[in-house]
Design a protein around this motif. Structure first.
Motif, PDB file in Angstrom:
ATOM      1  N   LYS A  56       0.861  -1.185   0.000  1.00  0.00           N
ATOM      2  CA  LYS A  56       0.000   0.000   0.000  1.00  0.00           C
ATOM      3  C   LYS A  56       0.897   1.234   0.000  1.00  0.00           C
ATOM      4  CE  LYS A  56      -3.989  -2.064   1.979  1.00  0.00           C
ATOM      5  NZ  LYS A  56      -5.314  -1.756   1.747  1.00  0.00           N
ATOM      6  N   SER A  73      -6.339   8.742 -13.241  1.00  0.00           N
ATOM      7  CA  SER A  73      -7.368   7.705 -13.211  1.00  0.00           C
ATOM      8  C   SER A  73      -7.372   6.975 -14.552  1.00  0.00           C
ATOM      9  CB  SER A  73      -8.729   8.350 -12.963  1.00  0.00           C
ATOM     10  OG  SER A  73      -9.757   7.494 -13.356  1.00  0.00           O
ATOM     11  N   LYS A  74      -7.412   5.653 -14.514  1.00  0.00           N
ATOM     12  CA  LYS A  74      -7.489   4.891 -15.766  1.00  0.00           C
ATOM     13  C   LYS A  74      -8.764   5.230 -16.521  1.00  0.00           C
ATOM     14  CE  LYS A  74      -4.720   0.768 -15.250  1.00  0.00           C
ATOM     15  NZ  LYS A  74      -4.792  -0.699 -15.196  1.00  0.00           N
ATOM     16  N   MET A  99      -3.599   3.384  -1.437  1.00  0.00           N
ATOM     17  CA  MET A  99      -3.958   2.572  -2.591  1.00  0.00           C
ATOM     18  C   MET A  99      -2.959   1.434  -2.691  1.00  0.00           C
ATOM     19  SD  MET A  99      -3.167   5.096  -5.745  1.00  0.00           S
ATOM     20  CE  MET A  99      -1.768   6.182  -5.724  1.00  0.00           C
ATOM     21  N   GLN A 100      -3.370   0.356  -3.330  1.00  0.00           N
ATOM     22  CA  GLN A 100      -2.544  -0.838  -3.411  1.00  0.00           C
ATOM     23  C   GLN A 100      -1.899  -0.948  -4.786  1.00  0.00           C
ATOM     24  OE1 GLN A 100      -4.580  -4.605  -2.979  1.00  0.00           O
ATOM     25  NE2 GLN A 100      -2.762  -5.512  -2.059  1.00  0.00           N
ATOM     26  N   LYS A 102      -0.725  -2.702  -7.909  1.00  0.00           N
ATOM     27  CA  LYS A 102      -1.147  -3.899  -8.638  1.00  0.00           C
ATOM     28  C   LYS A 102      -0.104  -4.325  -9.677  1.00  0.00           C
ATOM     29  CE  LYS A 102      -5.142  -4.550  -6.738  1.00  0.00           C
ATOM     30  NZ  LYS A 102      -5.421  -5.743  -5.965  1.00  0.00           N
ATOM     31  N   ARG A 119       0.687   0.726 -11.501  1.00  0.00           N
ATOM     32  CA  ARG A 119      -0.749   0.639 -11.684  1.00  0.00           C
ATOM     33  C   ARG A 119      -1.267   0.277 -10.307  1.00  0.00           C
ATOM     34  NH1 ARG A 119       1.988   1.666 -15.960  1.00  0.00           N
ATOM     35  NH2 ARG A 119       1.057   1.320 -17.986  1.00  0.00           N
ATOM     36  N   TYR A 121      -4.679   0.352  -7.274  1.00  0.00           N
ATOM     37  CA  TYR A 121      -6.127   0.346  -7.078  1.00  0.00           C
ATOM     38  C   TYR A 121      -6.457   1.278  -5.926  1.00  0.00           C
ATOM     39  CZ  TYR A 121     -10.848  -0.920  -5.943  1.00  0.00           C
ATOM     40  OH  TYR A 121     -12.190  -0.845  -5.682  1.00  0.00           O
ATOM     41  N   SER A 123      -9.656   2.654  -3.758  1.00  0.00           N
ATOM     42  CA  SER A 123     -11.065   2.443  -3.441  1.00  0.00           C
ATOM     43  C   SER A 123     -11.858   3.710  -3.735  1.00  0.00           C
ATOM     44  CB  SER A 123     -11.204   2.062  -1.962  1.00  0.00           C
ATOM     45  OG  SER A 123     -12.550   1.816  -1.657  1.00  0.00           O
ATOM     46  N   GLY A 126     -11.002   3.228  -8.473  1.00  0.00           N
ATOM     47  CA  GLY A 126     -10.571   2.128  -9.342  1.00  0.00           C
ATOM     48  C   GLY A 126      -9.098   2.240  -9.669  1.00  0.00           C
ATOM     49  N   GLY A 127      -8.782   1.999 -10.933  1.00  0.00           N
ATOM     50  CA  GLY A 127      -7.390   1.986 -11.374  1.00  0.00           C
ATOM     51  C   GLY A 127      -6.780   3.377 -11.455  1.00  0.00           C
TER      52      GLY A 127
END
Length: 184
Positions: A56, A73-74, A99-100, A102, A119, A121, A123, A126-127
């Motif tokens: 994180k 933001s993706k 954020m985590q 990925k 990249r 995630y 909450s 999103g991406g």
């Protein structure tokens, strides 16, 4: 059979070692187009901290009061591509959230060379794509590594402990030697 086993073992060992990339490797690359894999499991950043897939990271404060310059933001990127407009950044309401990670990728371009992006995630959004080195330098991502400010703070704490005779001069000197490179 033994020969095949050792070749397989060497291939696995080489692949496993190649899963970590460092800031220095990316910065000093002479042929970024062919030199790097597409994805990595760990990245040793310029702050000295190793960021791993699954870790994180905390969002800091944006460059402007409204949006982050180095977090995108993706979904926003997809909308910008479809509409042809600028890529909207992540807004300031996400400051202080985690954020985590990925994916860790090395991006390549003829104009800019190689750079590392995460990249992640987030909450509620999103991406997110993070230009990690720019985000660390600007404070948009809270550094997990040793910064000059953190090093100075730790050195002051050690000095206080020395003055209170909680640690010895030798222990202080050891701490100081460890922190000095971060203060320059």
């Amino acid at each position: 059979m033994k020969k095949l086993f050792f070749m397989l073992l060497a291939t696995v060992a080489t692949t496993a070692m190649a899963q970590t990339i460092t800031y220095e490797e990316v910065e000093n690359s002479t042929d970024p187009k062919n030199q790097f894999q597409k994805e990595y499991s760990a990245y040793v950043a310029s702050d000295g901290h190793t960021y791993n897939v699954g870790d994180k990271i905390t969002i800091g404060m944006p460059q402007s009061n409204k949006t982050f310059a180095f977090l995108a933001s993706k979904m926003g990127m997809a909308a910008a591509v479809m509409g042809g407009g600028p890529v909207p950044g992540v807004n300031a309401t996400f400051a202080g959230t985690d954020m985590q990670i990925k994916q860790i990728k090395v991006n390549r371009s003829k104009k800019c060379g190689a750079s590392v992006s995460f990249r992640a995630y987030l909450s509620g959004l999103g991406g997110v794509i993070v230009q990690i080195e720019n985000a660390l330098v600007s404070g948009e991502i809270v550094s997990q590594g040793m910064t000059p400010d953190k090093a100075l703070e730790e050195l002051k704490k050690a000095k206080d402990k020395l003055e209170l005779e909680v640690i010895t001069q030798q222990e202080f000197d050891s701490i100081k030697a460890e922190l000095l490179p971060y203060l320059k």
